[in-house]
Motif scaffolding. Structure first.
Motif, mmCIF file in Angstrom:
data_model
loop_
_atom_site.group_PDB
_atom_site.id
_atom_site.type_symbol
_atom_site.label_atom_id
_atom_site.label_comp_id
_atom_site.label_asym_id
_atom_site.label_seq_id
_atom_site.Cartn_x
_atom_site.Cartn_y
_atom_site.Cartn_z
ATOM 1 N N PHE A 127 0.793 -1.224 0.000
ATOM 2 C CA PHE A 127 0.000 0.000 0.000
ATOM 3 C C PHE A 127 0.830 1.281 0.000
ATOM 4 C CE2 PHE A 127 -2.497 -3.344 2.075
ATOM 5 C CZ PHE A 127 -3.567 -3.404 1.192
ATOM 6 N N GLY A 128 2.142 1.141 -0.127
ATOM 7 C CA GLY A 128 3.002 2.310 -0.230
ATOM 8 C C GLY A 128 3.402 2.867 1.120
ATOM 9 N N SER A 129 4.619 3.376 1.185
ATOM 10 C CA SER A 129 5.110 4.003 2.407
ATOM 11 C C SER A 129 6.226 4.979 2.055
ATOM 12 C CB SER A 129 5.630 2.948 3.397
ATOM 13 O OG SER A 129 6.245 3.572 4.505
ATOM 14 N N ILE A 130 6.013 6.254 2.369
ATOM 15 C CA ILE A 130 7.031 7.259 2.065
ATOM 16 C C ILE A 130 8.274 7.060 2.922
ATOM 17 C CG2 ILE A 130 5.474 9.023 1.161
ATOM 18 C CD1 ILE A 130 5.324 10.257 3.909
ATOM 19 N N LEU A 131 8.118 6.359 4.053
ATOM 20 C CA LEU A 131 9.269 6.094 4.927
ATOM 21 C C LEU A 131 10.193 5.045 4.324
ATOM 22 C CD1 LEU A 131 7.448 5.949 8.390
ATOM 23 C CD2 LEU A 131 8.891 7.797 7.540
ATOM 24 N N ILE A 241 2.050 14.843 0.742
ATOM 25 C CA ILE A 241 2.018 15.799 1.852
ATOM 26 C C ILE A 241 0.845 15.502 2.786
ATOM 27 C CG2 ILE A 241 1.679 18.240 2.454
ATOM 28 C CD1 ILE A 241 3.172 18.930 -0.147
ATOM 29 N N GLY A 242 -0.324 15.182 2.192
ATOM 30 C CA GLY A 242 -1.495 14.858 3.004
ATOM 31 C C GLY A 242 -1.285 13.620 3.856
ATOM 32 N N SER A 243 -0.544 12.640 3.318
ATOM 33 C CA SER A 243 -0.289 11.419 4.087
ATOM 34 C C SER A 243 0.553 11.704 5.325
ATOM 35 C CB SER A 243 0.406 10.379 3.204
ATOM 36 O OG SER A 243 1.726 10.781 2.877
ATOM 37 N N TYR A 244 1.451 12.699 5.202
ATOM 38 C CA TYR A 244 2.280 13.069 6.357
ATOM 39 C C TYR A 244 1.475 13.887 7.367
ATOM 40 C CZ TYR A 244 5.885 15.351 9.161
ATOM 41 O OH TYR A 244 6.632 15.814 10.203
ATOM 42 N N VAL A 245 0.734 14.858 6.864
ATOM 43 C CA VAL A 245 -0.017 15.769 7.742
ATOM 44 C C VAL A 245 -1.094 15.019 8.531
ATOM 45 C CG1 VAL A 245 -1.597 17.748 7.801
ATOM 46 C CG2 VAL A 245 0.424 17.797 6.319
ATOM 47 N N PHE A 246 -1.808 14.116 7.862
ATOM 48 C CA PHE A 246 -2.933 13.427 8.501
ATOM 49 C C PHE A 246 -2.599 11.986 8.903
ATOM 50 C CE2 PHE A 246 -4.802 16.649 5.647
ATOM 51 C CZ PHE A 246 -5.486 17.408 6.597
ATOM 52 N N ASN A 247 -1.307 11.611 8.767
ATOM 53 C CA ASN A 247 -0.842 10.273 9.167
ATOM 54 C C ASN A 247 -1.634 9.165 8.461
ATOM 55 O OD1 ASN A 247 0.777 8.428 10.551
ATOM 56 N ND2 ASN A 247 -0.622 8.326 12.304
ATOM 57 N N PRO A 249 -1.803 6.380 4.850
ATOM 58 C CA PRO A 249 -0.956 5.691 3.858
ATOM 59 C C PRO A 249 -0.796 6.557 2.609
ATOM 60 C CG PRO A 249 -2.644 4.220 4.708
ATOM 61 C CD PRO A 249 -2.997 5.589 5.194
ATOM 62 N N SER A 250 0.421 6.683 2.113
ATOM 63 C CA SER A 250 0.675 7.557 0.962
ATOM 64 C C SER A 250 -0.057 7.084 -0.290
ATOM 65 C CB SER A 250 2.178 7.640 0.686
ATOM 66 O OG SER A 250 2.729 6.353 0.461
#
Length: 274
Positions: A127-131, A241-247, A249-250
């Motif tokens: 499901f993707g992960s920016i980390l 950016i939204g995935s980081y701000v709202f925690n 999945p990217s």
């Protein structure tokens, strides 16, 4: 104000910068390929190859190897195999894709079971992960995306002819089989590049959504490509950016932004008609 501060914070983080660079590279690649796949009714090949990449990621994690380096050659071979089934075995495109994708999912599940079940690493690939994006992933994505864009520009007129009328393209001397294999190969590379940011289960949406969105208001082939690229980049940037701000999945965030843009453009099309 808190959201603005989080966005500023996100822009300064190294892993976010890597995610946006890789995301932009994938957005451009998928947008350029999308129009050829959608108009040729090959869009489902992206979904099929995404399932193949699930199996290749499972193999790579089992062997402790780099998923990118393992996935690219195997997924490319799978795309060529699908084309071969279509041409030589008389199995139509959607059936060939179904055979390969279902086999690949089953293989991936079996491998993950042997390895001890689904772990955090495999979930991030699903499901993707920016980390999960490393420095080497970023460099490899830039190089391969540059290769994809360059090849599409180089063979643009041939690809355009094959997309609109394959029989006519063959008559005037264009190697239609070669162009179809080129599209399949470039799609394979794009699918593999996108699994870090969007995930294997959602990467095919990066190919379909921007093109279908652009087709709602575009008036020509080139304008469709340009609008598709802009839509794709906006969706990736906003989603990351939204995935980081709202925690969140990217991958899911990017797909939801794409879905919103599609509905927005669809509404614009109907409003213009009225």
């Amino acid at each position: 104000m808190e959201i603005v501060e989080l966005i500023r914070e996100a822009m300064g983080l190294a892993f976010m910068q890597r995610a946006m660079i890789v995301g932009t590279a994938i957005a451009l690649s998928s947008a350029l390929l999308g129009i050829f796949l959608v108009l040729k009714k090959y869009s489902m090949i992206g979904d099929g190859l995404a399932h193949v990449s699930f199996a290749t990621v499972a193999i790579a994690l089992l062997l402790g190897a780099s998923p990118l380096l393992v996935s690219i050659p195997i997924v490319t071979v799978a795309s060529i195999f699908i084309m071969q089934l279509n041409e030589k075995a008389g199995i139509h495109g959607d059936a060939a894709i179904g055979l390969v994708s279902s086999f690949s999912v089953a293989l991936g599940v079996l491998i993950s079971s042997v390895a001890g079940g689904f772990n955090v690493d495999l979930f991030s690939y699903l499901f993707g992960s920016i980390l999960a994006i490393k420095q080497m992933d970023m460099y490899l994505s830039i190089v391969l995306a540059g290769l994809i864009v360059s090849l599409i520009i180089l063979f643009y007129h041939d690809l355009f002819a094959v997309t609109h009328d394959e029989a006519f393209a063959s008559v005037i001397g264009i190697g239609t089989k070669r162009m179809n294999y080129l599209i399949a190969t470039l799609t394979s590379i794009t699918i593999v590049l996108g699994i870090r940011v969007v995930g294997t289960m959602l990467i095919s949406s990066m190919i379909v959504f921007p093109t279908v969105t652009a087709l709602q208001i575009s008036r020509s082939f080139k304008s469709t490509i340009i609008i598709s690229a802009i839509v794709s980049i906006i969706a990736v940037m906003t989603g990351v950016i939204g995935s980081y701000v709202f925690n969140l999945p990217s991958g899911a965030s990017i797909v939801m932004v794409n879905a919103f843009l599609f509905l927005l453009f669809l509404g614009m099309k109907r409003f213009i008609r009225i």
